[in-house]
Scaffold this motif. Sequence first.
Motif, PDB file in Angstrom:
ATOM      1  N   ASP A  66       6.609  -0.873  -0.471  1.00  0.00           N
ATOM      2  CA  ASP A  66       5.230  -1.340  -0.353  1.00  0.00           C
ATOM      3  C   ASP A  66       4.675  -1.023   1.037  1.00  0.00           C
ATOM      4  O   ASP A  66       5.392  -1.084   2.036  1.00  0.00           O
ATOM      5  CB  ASP A  66       5.148  -2.837  -0.621  1.00  0.00           C
ATOM      6  N   ARG A  67       3.374  -0.680   1.081  1.00  0.00           N
ATOM      7  CA  ARG A  67       2.720  -0.300   2.329  1.00  0.00           C
ATOM      8  C   ARG A  67       1.405  -1.042   2.491  1.00  0.00           C
ATOM      9  O   ARG A  67       0.667  -1.240   1.528  1.00  0.00           O
ATOM     10  CB  ARG A  67       2.402   1.197   2.343  1.00  0.00           C
ATOM     11  N   GLU A  68       1.096  -1.419   3.728  1.00  0.00           N
ATOM     12  CA  GLU A  68      -0.210  -1.981   4.052  1.00  0.00           C
ATOM     13  C   GLU A  68      -1.020  -0.890   4.729  1.00  0.00           C
ATOM     14  O   GLU A  68      -0.539  -0.232   5.651  1.00  0.00           O
ATOM     15  CB  GLU A  68      -0.079  -3.184   4.989  1.00  0.00           C
ATOM     16  N   ILE A  69      -2.260  -0.704   4.251  1.00  0.00           N
ATOM     17  CA  ILE A  69      -3.161   0.277   4.852  1.00  0.00           C
ATOM     18  C   ILE A  69      -4.555  -0.328   4.950  1.00  0.00           C
ATOM     19  O   ILE A  69      -4.844  -1.346   4.312  1.00  0.00           O
ATOM     20  CB  ILE A  69      -3.209   1.592   4.034  1.00  0.00           C
ATOM     21  N   ARG A  70      -5.416   0.310   5.736  1.00  0.00           N
ATOM     22  CA  ARG A  70      -6.813  -0.102   5.826  1.00  0.00           C
ATOM     23  C   ARG A  70      -7.628   0.782   4.892  1.00  0.00           C
ATOM     24  O   ARG A  70      -7.561   2.007   4.964  1.00  0.00           O
ATOM     25  CB  ARG A  70      -7.347   0.045   7.256  1.00  0.00           C
ATOM     26  N   VAL A  71      -8.355   0.152   3.995  1.00  0.00           N
ATOM     27  CA  VAL A  71      -9.203   0.871   3.041  1.00  0.00           C
ATOM     28  C   VAL A  71     -10.554   0.168   3.012  1.00  0.00           C
ATOM     29  O   VAL A  71     -10.608  -1.043   2.755  1.00  0.00           O
ATOM     30  CB  VAL A  71      -8.580   0.883   1.620  1.00  0.00           C
ATOM     31  N   ALA A  72     -11.601   0.906   3.280  1.00  0.00           N
ATOM     32  CA  ALA A  72     -12.959   0.364   3.255  1.00  0.00           C
ATOM     33  C   ALA A  72     -13.061  -0.912   4.100  1.00  0.00           C
ATOM     34  O   ALA A  72     -13.670  -1.891   3.684  1.00  0.00           O
ATOM     35  CB  ALA A  72     -13.417   0.121   1.819  1.00  0.00           C
TER      36      ALA A  72
END
Length: 168
Positions: free
Chosen positions: A19-25
Amino acid sequence: MSRPEQAAEASELDVLFPDREIRVAGQTVTVRELRFAEQLRHHHQLAPLAAALAEAEPTELGGLDSVNRIYDLLAAHEEQVIALVAVCCDRDEAWVRELPAADGENLLLTWWGVNSGFFMVLRGIVGKSGLTDREAGKLAVAKHTNACPLLSPCILLILLLSGQATTL
């Protein structure tokens, strides 16, 4: 610990906890691996994509142009991919569809990075591996019992339900 050992350890952790955390919108989004029940629930969306990957030549998925080929395959199954991406980031499909291009591509590539193991292991089983149906089933069970988190019991159901295998 040496750098190669650290890299190997990091790679093992990526397999166990992809699992990965990313910044989207402007939002922090966790992109996660499909869970077992989700694989069953979304089999109708997984099967066509898995079959398309299985039909691809090994050189298409392992060379320098593999990213382009994989992107082409994902784009050819737009509806299924958007639904699966939405499930894996706990957002609705409309949110995924309305993302700006850069955010959408970042989300798609992250989703593929997190979930590609499932598809690539399945591809190795049902693709041009030369395995008989029985051998593919044995391989699936062997990999699953060796605690390979990239392979789920759902693969056996996909093999049977998609017509890729008739006996295991």
